[in-house]
Design a protein around this motif. Structure first.
Motif, PDB file in Angstrom:
ATOM      1  N   LEU A 186      30.252 -17.952 -45.056  1.00 45.02           N
ATOM      2  CA  LEU A 186      29.959 -17.173 -46.252  1.00 45.02           C
ATOM      3  C   LEU A 186      31.226 -16.602 -46.887  1.00 45.02           C
ATOM      4  N   GLU A 187      32.279 -16.463 -46.087  1.00 46.40           N
ATOM      5  CA  GLU A 187      33.525 -15.908 -46.619  1.00 46.40           C
ATOM      6  C   GLU A 187      34.155 -16.835 -47.655  1.00 46.40           C
ATOM      7  N   ALA A 188      34.063 -18.151 -47.432  1.00 41.68           N
ATOM      8  CA  ALA A 188      34.661 -19.095 -48.384  1.00 41.68           C
ATOM      9  C   ALA A 188      33.960 -19.011 -49.732  1.00 41.68           C
ATOM     10  N   GLN A 189      32.660 -18.917 -49.706  1.00 46.33           N
ATOM     11  CA  GLN A 189      31.906 -18.784 -50.959  1.00 46.33           C
ATOM     12  C   GLN A 189      32.260 -17.476 -51.660  1.00 46.33           C
ATOM     13  N   GLN A 190      32.330 -16.385 -50.895  1.00 44.52           N
ATOM     14  CA  GLN A 190      32.636 -15.092 -51.497  1.00 44.52           C
ATOM     15  C   GLN A 190      34.022 -15.091 -52.127  1.00 44.52           C
TER      16      GLN A 190
END
Length: 383
Positions: free
Chosen positions: A16-20
């Motif tokens: 989820l960090e990459a998307q954020q």
């Protein structure tokens, strides 16, 4: 052929960090707008998000709510589910599906799933109806779960269901489609989830109900606001719940929705690489003709007696795995007294000991995926 993976790496199961990182400025701006206008409950972003989701899916009506479980619950309340009624549902899924049935005093009837696509097997619907009637129950509906992102066979389900209503549990399949339409348009009513790990996830709990039935939509809108009238908020027309989606979550979902279709395409590329590289060593997921899965999970079937060893070997290489689901519902304490078809649910029981999910998300880099594939191949060949 052994893959000879040497140096271990640490891989994220869902990143989820990459998307954020990709949309952080837009997320920050969206949150700021909500903080500035201060309408934290039923603010303008709610209607905007509902309209955008209707446009994406083709559903005529979208009612956002507080969670995927609330979507199931509110949807069945609107359908009039009550004690003495029975609802068919698959034995191989998450507890939220039968939980919502039981919370309304109705009886879940567990039926088996298809061994290839993991979804409810339409051929078992007649047996489920028969069990309900044998128990003196009124079989009013069924819930088909689109497991791991692939829509169930709704054409066959509809043909077998007769006059029962059909609820699509699309907690894992929002954005998927078949030749006959998009998820959100298949059943009498659809329930979905925006739990953070879902293909379209918010930063907390959230959900939505989708339907083409204007009357059902109006009842759902009333139920999510304590059952109040559309004319007078102090006139309570029916028993309801506090099931509203927070404005902040709607604002975040709008930013994620802007890139959602691109992310679905990225998931297809990840799934294709897995399928191409692993089909000769494991049973890879089945996707039937003209269907698009959103790949909420990428799930292999491996021999039951080797699964634990394979997962242990992968963990040692920094590759996380998960089992969805390690025990079928009719074997779980809360549901053991509820009816099921046949002499057990052999496919559900078998899958629980064979399935294994690999890291899957839109931002899984190709080189990282090659590492995962090499580790999986090595584990399957040697563990």
């Amino acid at each position: 052929m052994a893959s000879n993976v040497s140096e271990a790496r640490q891989v994220a199961f869902i990143d989820l960090e990459a998307q954020q990182a990709r949309i952080r400025p837009q997320i920050d701006a969206a949150i700021k707008r909500v903080l500035d206008h201060g309408q934290y409950i039923m603010g303008p972003e709610i209607a905007e998000f509902e309209g955008a989701l209707a446009a994406l899916t083709g559903a005529k009506h979208v009612i956002s709510c507080a969670s995927g479980t609330d979507a199931l619950l509110i949807g069945m309340m609107a359908l009039g589910l009550k004690p003495g009624d029975a609802v068919l549902c698959p034995g191989f899924t998450y507890t939220a599906t039968p939980e919502a049935i039981a919370l309304l005093g109705a009886t879940p009837i567990f039926i088996d799933v298809d061994e290839d696509d993991f979804n409810l097997d339409p051929d078992n619907i007649a047996a489920g109806i028969a069990v309900a009637k044998e128990k003196g129950l009124n079989p009013v509906g069924l819930i088909a779960v689109d497991l791991f992102g692939l829509p169930a066979d709704y054409d066959a389900i509809r043909a077998a269901a007769g006059d029962m209503w059909i609820m699509a549990d699309a907690a894992q399949s929002l954005g998927a489609s078949t030749a006959t339409g998009k998820v959100g348009t298949f059943g009498t009513i659809t329930a979905t989830s925006f739990f953070p790990a879902k293909p379209l996830g918010c930063y907390g709990d959230g959900g939505a109900i989708l339907t083409d039935d204007a009357n059902l939509a109006a009842i759902c809108e009333s139920i999510r606001l304590h059952g109040r009238s559309t004319v007078d908020k102090y006139d309570i027309e029916r028993i309801g719940v506090n099931g509203r989606l927070d404005t902040l979550q709607a604002a975040i979902l709008l930013q994620k929705l802007a890139i959602f279709e691109e992310e679905i395409e990225l998931r297809q590329a990840v799934a294709r690489r897995y399928n191409d590289a692993l089909a000769d060593v494991a049973q890879v997921p089945v996707i039937w003709d003209d269907a698009v899965s959103v790949w909420a999970q990428y799930t292999l079937k491996v021999p039951a007696h080797r699964r634990d060893a394979v997962m242990t070997a992968l963990k040692a290489k920094g590759v996380p795995t998960a089992v969805y689901y390690p025990r079928p519902l009719h074997h779980q304490g809360a549901y053991r007294h509820y009816p099921f078809t046949g002499n057990g649910l052999p496919v559900s029981e078998g899958l629980s000991s064979e399935v294994m999910s690999l890291p899957m998300h839109p931002y899984l880099a190709e080189d990282e995926q090659h590492y995962i594939i090499a580790c999986v191949r090595e584990a399957l060949e040697t563990a």
